[in-house]
Design an enzyme around this catalytic site. Sequence first.
Site, PDB file in Angstrom:
ATOM      1  N   CYS A  55       0.811  -1.218   0.000  1.00 56.14           N
ATOM      2  CA  CYS A  55       0.000   0.000   0.000  1.00 56.14           C
ATOM      3  C   CYS A  55       0.842   1.265   0.000  1.00 56.14           C
ATOM      4  CB  CYS A  55      -0.963   0.009   1.184  1.00 56.14           C
ATOM      5  SG  CYS A  55      -0.166  -0.053   2.809  1.00 56.14           S
ATOM      6  N   HIS A  96      -1.788   0.541   7.134  1.00 55.80           N
ATOM      7  CA  HIS A  96      -2.400   0.817   5.838  1.00 55.80           C
ATOM      8  C   HIS A  96      -2.048   2.250   5.454  1.00 55.80           C
ATOM      9  CE1 HIS A  96      -4.884   0.293   2.405  1.00 55.80           C
ATOM     10  NE2 HIS A  96      -5.870   1.066   2.807  1.00 55.80           N
ATOM     11  N   ASP A 104      -8.415   5.441  -1.648  1.00 57.17           N
ATOM     12  CA  ASP A 104      -7.968   4.194  -1.028  1.00 57.17           C
ATOM     13  C   ASP A 104      -8.107   3.077  -2.060  1.00 57.17           C
ATOM     14  OD1 ASP A 104      -7.462   1.924   0.441  1.00 57.17           O
ATOM     15  OD2 ASP A 104      -8.928   2.331   2.013  1.00 57.17           O
TER      16      ASP A 104
END
Length: 223
Positions: A25, A81, A99
């Site tokens: 990520c 994250h 996202d």
Amino acid sequence: MATSNLELPSSPLDISQFDHTPFYCEENVYLLCKKLCTSGIANAEGSDLFVVFISNEKKQVPLWHQKAGKRADGLVLWDYHAICIQRKKEGNSPHLVWDLDSSLPFPYPLAPYVSESIRPSFQLFPEFQRFFRVVHAPIFLQFFASDRRHMKDSVGNWISQPPAYEPIVAEDGTVHNLNEYMEVHAADMVTDVGVDSVNAVFTQKLGVLVSESQLEEFLSLLS
């Protein structure tokens, strides 16, 4: 607020046009910021973008509506994250959350994203409380580096296959500092989300660390 009644902002870029490697990520959000800048969706230098690392001291952060989730509600317990939040100045336009791992619309306004993905009203045990490291994108794009060492096991095998492109190296030649962004400690959290913390996010390499109860207030001050 019912999500079906939200008027979502449109984007000329489809999510499929963004690079996305599962479990990377931090690199995904790095490339996302660059694409938003070059596509004209964000300012050319990324001054309206903020990278947000979500983690805690236990490396156990629950987030809902994640594509990797096995449950119907998309619940995942990540070690950390990373997402991008875009500051909007025009009229009453909401801040937008980008996202790439979320099953929610892309991008999605900040308030419903917090309500549906972070769920601050959901009672969590203290060890699952989430902290948010907010880093100004121009600073992140200059200083972030990862040689992907965190994705290898004790004998050097990949835990998850890396992206095909070369690892990200910082402008100053640093090859790895991901741990500095993903490590969070309650003692480093700001006590006041006022002027000093706003100034800090525009000058500090590692940004500002806020709690989930402070997140929306802090981001509102960046308008």
